[in-house]
Design a protein around this motif. Structure first.
Motif, PDB file in Angstrom:
ATOM      1  N   GLY A   1     -18.156  18.302 -15.136  1.00  0.00           N
ATOM      2  CA  GLY A   1     -16.926  17.776 -15.716  1.00  0.00           C
ATOM      3  C   GLY A   1     -15.713  18.302 -14.980  1.00  0.00           C
ATOM      4  N   LYS A   2     -14.535  17.870 -15.402  1.00  0.00           N
ATOM      5  CA  LYS A   2     -13.274  18.338 -14.811  1.00  0.00           C
ATOM      6  C   LYS A   2     -12.932  19.680 -15.451  1.00  0.00           C
ATOM      7  N   ILE A   3     -13.097  20.726 -14.677  1.00  0.00           N
ATOM      8  CA  ILE A   3     -13.041  22.078 -15.233  1.00  0.00           C
ATOM      9  C   ILE A   3     -12.008  22.937 -14.510  1.00  0.00           C
TER      10      ILE A   3
ATOM     11  N   LEU B   1     -15.492  28.549 -22.167  1.00  0.00           N
ATOM     12  CA  LEU B   1     -14.324  27.718 -21.884  1.00  0.00           C
ATOM     13  C   LEU B   1     -14.545  26.232 -22.142  1.00  0.00           C
ATOM     14  N   HIS B   2     -15.731  25.737 -21.802  1.00  0.00           N
ATOM     15  CA  HIS B   2     -15.996  24.290 -21.884  1.00  0.00           C
ATOM     16  C   HIS B   2     -17.376  24.016 -22.472  1.00  0.00           C
TER      17      HIS B   2
ATOM     18  N   LEU C   1     -11.167  17.880  -9.399  1.00  0.00           N
ATOM     19  CA  LEU C   1     -12.233  18.570 -10.129  1.00  0.00           C
ATOM     20  C   LEU C   1     -11.704  19.305 -11.354  1.00  0.00           C
ATOM     21  N   THR C   2     -10.398  19.240 -11.596  1.00  0.00           N
ATOM     22  CA  THR C   2      -9.794  20.070 -12.629  1.00  0.00           C
ATOM     23  C   THR C   2      -9.307  19.281 -13.838  1.00  0.00           C
TER      24      THR C   2
ATOM     25  N   ILE D   1      -9.063  27.518  -9.606  1.00  0.00           N
ATOM     26  CA  ILE D   1      -8.795  28.947  -9.783  1.00  0.00           C
ATOM     27  C   ILE D   1      -7.518  29.337  -9.020  1.00  0.00           C
ATOM     28  N   PRO D   2      -6.361  28.801  -9.416  1.00  0.00           N
ATOM     29  CA  PRO D   2      -5.123  29.083  -8.666  1.00  0.00           C
ATOM     30  C   PRO D   2      -4.762  30.561  -8.626  1.00  0.00           C
ATOM     31  N   TYR D   3      -5.154  31.301  -9.630  1.00  0.00           N
ATOM     32  CA  TYR D   3      -4.875  32.742  -9.656  1.00  0.00           C
ATOM     33  C   TYR D   3      -5.810  33.499  -8.725  1.00  0.00           C
TER      34      TYR D   3
END
Length: 305
Positions: free
Chosen positions: A273-275, A216-217, A62-63, A35-37
């Motif tokens: 998963g990588k999210i 999203l996933h 994790l991304t 969550i960079p934002y």
């Protein structure tokens, strides 16, 4: 969903950052790569203006790596660089010093022209709670000087830490901000553990996470919990997950607390998963900087009574 949290020590930390910036050459800001934002404190953005800044997108393991690379391009500019790291495993750490030296080249050249041979680079480390600041500092210092924990708010006071690569780090406690721009930001922080679970309704939080993930996933959600089809209603999806995991109490009722803990733990541990919960094309840090925090009314972070 009301989220209220602004411990008093965070007001003090904001003041410390402002007062101590004159003592450092640059700032390392640690964000959660998922969550960079949302993990970018706009107060820090404002406080650190004028200082070269290196943004570490931590927990990048994790991304979705494609999304993380998009964020790196989005965040990097003349006096700011961004890189992906995994502070726990040390991945990407070796890139930190060369980038800092690049950012500080003009200043160091001036000092060398005045005859200064040995230059110690002093850097302030900032970030919101639970993004991995203490883990990063321990990795840089190669010991457990900074306290660590899986709960936000473990680091309590400023520390100076020497490293073996000629950089001194000033640690600061993690700070959130008094008001959020919107509820999505607050939820992202809560999903990743930046806000203490103890003050949350984790059953509702898990339901919100299921809603976000099935948008999203969806394929990752289905694969992890062996669900053939997701319901349009997040609650029905949550119920299906609970039945698959045996989170049932006597009488066949769903044990919502138990399944909430399972879902949140598995998301935070990367087991689903990588999210990446945010993409740069869907958010704008530049726009957020122009929004007055006083005008943001959706969610207020205040000391719980």
């Amino acid at each position: 969903m009301a989220i209220n949290w602004f411990p008093g020590h965070m007001v003090k930390t904001k003041r410390q950052i402002k007062e101590n910036l004159k003592l450092v050459d640059a700032v390392i800001e640690i964000r959660d790569a998922r969550i960079p934002y949302s993990s970018a404190n706009p107060d820090v953005e404002e406080l650190c203006k004028g200082k070269p800044r290196l943004i570490l997108l931590n927990k990048s393991d994790l991304t979705d790596s494609r999304v993380t690379k998009d964020w790196i391009r989005h965040l990097s500019k003349e006096d700011v660089r961004a890189i992906e790291v995994n502070c726990l495993k040390g991945e990407g750490i070796k890139n930190i010093k060369p980038i800092l030296m690049e950012l500080l080249k003009e200043k160091h050249d001036r000092l060398k022209s005045k005859g200064l041979v040995k230059i110690i680079t002093r850097v302030m480390v900032v970030g919101i709670p639970n993004v991995g600041k203490s883990t990063f500092i321990n990795r840089m210092a190669k010991n457990n000087i900074a306290k660590t924990g899986d709960r936000p708010g473990v680091t309590k006071s400023k520390q100076w830490i020497k490293t073996s690569i000629g950089i001194e780090l000033m640690d600061t406690p993690g700070i959130l901000w008094p008001k959020f721009e919107d509820e999505e930001v607050a939820l992202s922080l809560a999903f990743t553990g930046a806000i203490k679970d103890e003050i949350m309704d984790i059953e509702e939080l898990a339901l919100k996470l299921v809603d976000r993930l099935q948008t999203l996933h969806p394929e990752l959600l289905k694969a992890r919990y062996k669900i053939e089809e997701l319901s349009e209603e997040p609650l029905e999806t949550l119920n299906s997950i609970a039945r698959k995991r045996g989170a049932i109490v006597s009488g066949g009722e769903i044990d919502y607390n138990r399944i909430a803990v399972i879902i949140l733990d598995e998301f935070r541990g990367g087991k689903i998963g990588k999210i990446s919960l945010e993409e740069p094309k869907k958010t704008s840090l530049e726009e957020s900087e122009n929004i007055s925090l006083e005008e943001s009314e959706n969610i207020s972070l205040e000391e719980p009574k």
